[in-house]
Design a protein around this motif. Structure first.
Motif, PDB file in Angstrom:
ATOM      1  N   TYR A  58      -4.535  29.759  23.118  1.00 37.71           N
ATOM      2  CA  TYR A  58      -5.266  28.921  24.069  1.00 37.71           C
ATOM      3  C   TYR A  58      -5.661  27.593  23.422  1.00 37.71           C
ATOM      4  O   TYR A  58      -5.620  27.444  22.210  1.00 37.71           O
ATOM      5  N   MET A  59      -6.029  26.632  24.289  1.00 38.92           N
ATOM      6  CA  MET A  59      -6.317  25.265  23.833  1.00 38.92           C
ATOM      7  C   MET A  59      -7.513  25.189  22.879  1.00 38.92           C
ATOM      8  O   MET A  59      -7.544  24.363  21.977  1.00 38.92           O
ATOM      9  N   GLY A  60      -8.524  25.988  23.167  1.00 40.59           N
ATOM     10  CA  GLY A  60      -9.738  25.922  22.349  1.00 40.59           C
ATOM     11  C   GLY A  60     -10.795  24.993  22.924  1.00 40.59           C
ATOM     12  O   GLY A  60     -11.412  24.207  22.203  1.00 40.59           O
ATOM     13  N   PHE A  61     -11.008  25.090  24.235  1.00 35.92           N
ATOM     14  CA  PHE A  61     -12.079  24.306  24.862  1.00 35.92           C
ATOM     15  C   PHE A  61     -13.439  24.860  24.457  1.00 35.92           C
ATOM     16  O   PHE A  61     -13.618  26.080  24.320  1.00 35.92           O
ATOM     17  N   VAL A  62     -14.397  23.951  24.287  1.00 33.78           N
ATOM     18  CA  VAL A  62     -15.764  24.354  23.934  1.00 33.78           C
ATOM     19  C   VAL A  62     -16.739  23.696  24.904  1.00 33.78           C
ATOM     20  O   VAL A  62     -16.627  22.501  25.190  1.00 33.78           O
ATOM     21  N   ILE A  63     -17.680  24.477  25.409  1.00 33.84           N
ATOM     22  CA  ILE A  63     -18.780  23.925  26.203  1.00 33.84           C
ATOM     23  C   ILE A  63     -20.023  23.974  25.334  1.00 33.84           C
ATOM     24  O   ILE A  63     -20.437  25.044  24.892  1.00 33.84           O
ATOM     25  N   ALA A  64     -20.566  22.790  25.051  1.00 36.47           N
ATOM     26  CA  ALA A  64     -21.790  22.707  24.242  1.00 36.47           C
ATOM     27  C   ALA A  64     -22.948  22.521  25.221  1.00 36.47           C
ATOM     28  O   ALA A  64     -23.207  21.422  25.702  1.00 36.47           O
ATOM     29  N   THR A  65     -23.613  23.628  25.505  1.00 40.40           N
ATOM     30  CA  THR A  65     -24.589  23.596  26.584  1.00 40.40           C
ATOM     31  C   THR A  65     -26.008  23.314  26.065  1.00 40.40           C
ATOM     32  O   THR A  65     -26.224  23.111  24.881  1.00 40.40           O
ATOM     33  N   LYS A  66     -26.968  23.250  26.982  1.00 39.68           N
ATOM     34  CA  LYS A  66     -28.365  22.874  26.700  1.00 39.68           C
ATOM     35  C   LYS A  66     -28.452  21.420  26.221  1.00 39.68           C
ATOM     36  O   LYS A  66     -29.327  21.055  25.433  1.00 39.68           O
ATOM     37  N   PHE A  67     -27.510  20.625  26.703  1.00 35.90           N
ATOM     38  CA  PHE A  67     -27.438  19.198  26.389  1.00 35.90           C
ATOM     39  C   PHE A  67     -28.754  18.475  26.699  1.00 35.90           C
ATOM     40  O   PHE A  67     -29.121  17.513  26.023  1.00 35.90           O
ATOM     41  N   ASP A  68     -29.466  18.946  27.721  1.00 34.25           N
ATOM     42  CA  ASP A  68     -30.744  18.310  28.097  1.00 34.25           C
ATOM     43  C   ASP A  68     -31.820  18.503  27.032  1.00 34.25           C
ATOM     44  O   ASP A  68     -32.848  17.825  27.062  1.00 34.25           O
ATOM     45  N   LYS A  69     -31.593  19.411  26.097  1.00 37.87           N
ATOM     46  CA  LYS A  69     -32.613  19.713  25.094  1.00 37.87           C
ATOM     47  C   LYS A  69     -32.549  18.826  23.851  1.00 37.87           C
ATOM     48  O   LYS A  69     -33.357  18.979  22.943  1.00 37.87           O
ATOM     49  N   ILE A  70     -31.544  17.950  23.775  1.00 44.04           N
ATOM     50  CA  ILE A  70     -31.512  17.037  22.621  1.00 44.04           C
ATOM     51  C   ILE A  70     -31.630  15.594  23.110  1.00 44.04           C
ATOM     52  O   ILE A  70     -31.303  15.289  24.258  1.00 44.04           O
ATOM     53  N   SER A  71     -32.075  14.731  22.218  1.00 44.87           N
ATOM     54  CA  SER A  71     -32.239  13.331  22.619  1.00 44.87           C
ATOM     55  C   SER A  71     -30.890  12.615  22.525  1.00 44.87           C
ATOM     56  O   SER A  71     -30.008  13.020  21.762  1.00 44.87           O
ATOM     57  N   LYS A  72     -30.775  11.558  23.281  1.00 44.03           N
ATOM     58  CA  LYS A  72     -29.510  10.797  23.332  1.00 44.03           C
ATOM     59  C   LYS A  72     -28.995  10.415  21.947  1.00 44.03           C
ATOM     60  O   LYS A  72     -27.813  10.554  21.661  1.00 44.03           O
ATOM     61  N   GLY A  73     -29.918   9.983  21.101  1.00 43.10           N
ATOM     62  CA  GLY A  73     -29.540   9.518  19.768  1.00 43.10           C
ATOM     63  C   GLY A  73     -28.971  10.621  18.872  1.00 43.10           C
ATOM     64  O   GLY A  73     -28.332  10.342  17.868  1.00 43.10           O
ATOM     65  N   GLN A  74     -29.192  11.863  19.259  1.00 44.17           N
ATOM     66  CA  GLN A  74     -28.762  13.004  18.438  1.00 44.17           C
ATOM     67  C   GLN A  74     -27.413  13.594  18.871  1.00 44.17           C
ATOM     68  O   GLN A  74     -26.860  14.452  18.191  1.00 44.17           O
ATOM     69  N   ILE A  75     -26.921  13.153  20.012  1.00 47.53           N
ATOM     70  CA  ILE A  75     -25.741  13.794  20.608  1.00 47.53           C
ATOM     71  C   ILE A  75     -24.538  13.803  19.661  1.00 47.53           C
ATOM     72  O   ILE A  75     -23.973  14.856  19.374  1.00 47.53           O
ATOM     73  N   GLN A  76     -24.186  12.632  19.149  1.00 48.49           N
ATOM     74  CA  GLN A  76     -22.986  12.541  18.314  1.00 48.49           C
ATOM     75  C   GLN A  76     -23.094  13.415  17.066  1.00 48.49           C
ATOM     76  O   GLN A  76     -22.137  14.080  16.686  1.00 48.49           O
ATOM     77  N   LYS A  77     -24.275  13.443  16.483  1.00 44.15           N
ATOM     78  CA  LYS A  77     -24.496  14.266  15.292  1.00 44.15           C
ATOM     79  C   LYS A  77     -24.196  15.749  15.602  1.00 44.15           C
ATOM     80  O   LYS A  77     -23.527  16.444  14.839  1.00 44.15           O
ATOM     81  N   HIS A  78     -24.688  16.195  16.752  1.00 43.40           N
ATOM     82  CA  HIS A  78     -24.508  17.603  17.123  1.00 43.40           C
ATOM     83  C   HIS A  78     -23.053  17.922  17.477  1.00 43.40           C
ATOM     84  O   HIS A  78     -22.533  18.984  17.122  1.00 43.40           O
ATOM     85  N   ILE A  79     -22.414  17.001  18.177  1.00 34.79           N
ATOM     86  CA  ILE A  79     -20.995  17.207  18.522  1.00 34.79           C
ATOM     87  C   ILE A  79     -20.153  17.279  17.242  1.00 34.79           C
ATOM     88  O   ILE A  79     -19.285  18.139  17.089  1.00 34.79           O
ATOM     89  N   LYS A  80     -20.474  16.384  16.306  1.00 40.74           N
ATOM     90  CA  LYS A  80     -19.719  16.356  15.030  1.00 40.74           C
ATOM     91  C   LYS A  80     -19.919  17.659  14.245  1.00 40.74           C
ATOM     92  O   LYS A  80     -18.993  18.159  13.606  1.00 40.74           O
ATOM     93  N   GLN A  81     -21.120  18.213  14.325  1.00 38.50           N
ATOM     94  CA  GLN A  81     -21.425  19.470  13.629  1.00 38.50           C
ATOM     95  C   GLN A  81     -20.560  20.617  14.186  1.00 38.50           C
ATOM     96  O   GLN A  81     -20.003  21.418  13.441  1.00 38.50           O
ATOM     97  N   ILE A  82     -20.441  20.645  15.500  1.00 40.71           N
ATOM     98  CA  ILE A  82     -19.628  21.677  16.156  1.00 40.71           C
ATOM     99  C   ILE A  82     -18.157  21.489  15.786  1.00 40.71           C
ATOM    100  O   ILE A  82     -17.452  22.438  15.435  1.00 40.71           O
ATOM    101  N   LYS A  83     -17.728  20.249  15.846  1.00 34.75           N
ATOM    102  CA  LYS A  83     -16.337  19.899  15.549  1.00 34.75           C
ATOM    103  C   LYS A  83     -15.970  20.340  14.119  1.00 34.75           C
ATOM    104  O   LYS A  83     -14.929  20.941  13.894  1.00 34.75           O
TER     105      LYS A  83
END
Ligand code: GDP
Length: 195
Positions: A135-160
């Motif tokens: 399979y492709m390996g899609f990921v849903i990173a949920t609870k997005f509303d719980k982090i601040s805008k400035g933190q988004i990229q950091k968290h996405i990079k951590q998952i990646k």
């Protein structure tokens, strides 16, 4: 693909209970408490079609939801409960691997993670099973509303990094509260179903 009708069609504890037609299926899997039930509810515009905060022991089933009479959302049992015996874990592994390997209807699997936390070793193992099953390996990173805008990229990079994902486009930030990216995921589901 907007969800107009959804019904719980089958709760399967073993393979013989899987629906026997060829409707395409898209499955969702994740650690317990990650927000999988909330995702299914919000994505399908229902308050409680999927149980939220389910307890260990009650969740060793694969739940098949029939959508718009042309595909299924499939809720795979959550993993990572603190108190599971080896036997229970083995049963879970078999249930999941059997479904990933043997289910011809299955088009894609989405791993659901909590955007706030680094994926665990179990998430990594699950992700490897998904990739190894083709399979492709899609990921849903949920609870997005719980982090601040400035933190988004950091968290996405951590998952990646932790899941060793090359294409960041496979990761969808999502919120069951605000329904952020629901439209994007609806389009992705449509693409998968029509492929
Ligand atoms: P499951 O065990 O994976 O099915 O997780 P649930 O859907 O029961 O969610 C676990 C907890 O996280 C519940 O208290 C939910 O209300 C909360 N939750 C789930 N998704 C979100 C989200 O997108 N935003 C926020 N703020 N809370 C969420």
């Amino acid at each position: 693909m907007k969800i107009k009708n959804i019904e719980l069609e089958q709760v399967a504890g073993f393979k013989a209970q899987w629906p026997k037609d060829s409707l395409p299926e898209i499955a969702f899997v994740g650690r317990s408490n990650v927000g999988k039930s909330s995702f299914i509810n919000s994505f399908s515009n229902r308050k409680a079609i999927a149980r939220t905060s389910s307890k260990p022991g009650k969740t060793r089933t694969i739940n098949f939801y029939r959508v718009n009479d042309n595909f299924r959302l499939v809720d795979l049992p959550g993993y990572g409960f603190a108190k599971v015996s080896k036997a229970e874990k083995a049963k879970w592994d078999k249930l999941i691997n059997e479904y990933l390997h043997d289910r011809e209807n299955l088009k894609e699997v989405f791993l659901i993670v909590d955007i706030r936390h680094e994926p665990t070793a179990l998430d990594k193992q699950m992700y490897e099973w998904i990739i190894d099953s083709g399979y492709m390996g899609f990921v849903i990173a949920t609870k997005f509303d719980k982090i601040s805008k400035g933190q988004i990229q950091k968290h996405i990079k951590q998952i990646k990094k932790k899941l060793e994902i090359e294409d960041e486009g496979l990761i969808f930030a999502y919120s069951s509260e605000t329904k952020h990216n629901k439209d994007v995921l609806e389009e992705q589901v449509e693409v998968i179903i029509n492929a």
